[in-house]
Motif scaffolding. Sequence first.
Motif, PDB file in Angstrom:
ATOM      1  N   TRP A 215       0.826  -1.202   0.000  1.00 41.57           N
ATOM      2  CA  TRP A 215       0.000   0.000   0.000  1.00 41.57           C
ATOM      3  C   TRP A 215       0.868   1.262   0.000  1.00 41.57           C
ATOM      4  CZ3 TRP A 215      -4.643   0.897  -1.424  1.00 41.57           C
ATOM      5  CH2 TRP A 215      -5.231   2.119  -1.144  1.00 41.57           C
ATOM      6  N   THR A 216       1.964   1.244   0.751  1.00 35.84           N
ATOM      7  CA  THR A 216       2.878   2.389   0.785  1.00 35.84           C
ATOM      8  C   THR A 216       3.505   2.615  -0.580  1.00 35.84           C
ATOM      9  OG1 THR A 216       3.352   2.027   3.127  1.00 35.84           O
ATOM     10  CG2 THR A 216       4.938   3.333   1.882  1.00 35.84           C
ATOM     11  N   LEU A 217       3.979   1.555  -1.225  1.00 31.21           N
ATOM     12  CA  LEU A 217       4.580   1.687  -2.543  1.00 31.21           C
ATOM     13  C   LEU A 217       3.554   2.144  -3.580  1.00 31.21           C
ATOM     14  CD1 LEU A 217       6.908  -1.442  -2.586  1.00 31.21           C
ATOM     15  CD2 LEU A 217       7.564   0.958  -2.275  1.00 31.21           C
ATOM     16  N   MET A 218       2.350   1.619  -3.503  1.00 35.53           N
ATOM     17  CA  MET A 218       1.301   2.010  -4.440  1.00 35.53           C
ATOM     18  C   MET A 218       0.944   3.482  -4.262  1.00 35.53           C
ATOM     19  SD  MET A 218      -2.327   0.183  -5.002  1.00 35.53           S
ATOM     20  CE  MET A 218      -3.682   1.071  -5.693  1.00 35.53           C
ATOM     21  N   ASN A 219       0.956   3.962  -3.041  1.00 36.16           N
ATOM     22  CA  ASN A 219       0.625   5.351  -2.751  1.00 36.16           C
ATOM     23  C   ASN A 219       1.680   6.315  -3.291  1.00 36.16           C
ATOM     24  OD1 ASN A 219      -1.066   7.338  -1.708  1.00 36.16           O
ATOM     25  ND2 ASN A 219       0.023   7.372   0.234  1.00 36.16           N
ATOM     26  N   LEU A 220       2.890   5.843  -3.508  1.00 37.60           N
ATOM     27  CA  LEU A 220       3.967   6.698  -4.009  1.00 37.60           C
ATOM     28  C   LEU A 220       4.060   6.727  -5.533  1.00 37.60           C
ATOM     29  CD1 LEU A 220       6.766   6.009  -1.394  1.00 37.60           C
ATOM     30  CD2 LEU A 220       5.349   8.049  -1.645  1.00 37.60           C
TER      31      LEU A 220
END
Length: 93
Positions: free
Chosen positions: A24-29
């Motif tokens: 989720w963190t990588l997708m948000n970036l």
Amino acid sequence: GVAPVKDSNLQYILQISVYVNLIWTLMNLVPVLPLDGGHLLSIILEAIFGFKGIKMALVVGLIFSSGLSLYFLVIGSFIIAAIFLILTFEGIR
């Protein structure tokens, strides 16, 4: 200190939670508006190019979101493809 987890079910849940949060963190970036990566790109490009930078960030976001949507559709991840397709249409709107 914290005692190690002995229950295999709890350990599995914790491991899945770590993976979900990382993904989720990588997708948000990803540089797609309205995600955080899109806002960061917009701020950077606006600082460099002025108001044209905001439009450039929107175009870059549309390219990324439509490309990622097609990629995930091809590999069979239909839910993620749908999310990026929604983000593409949101950027167009």
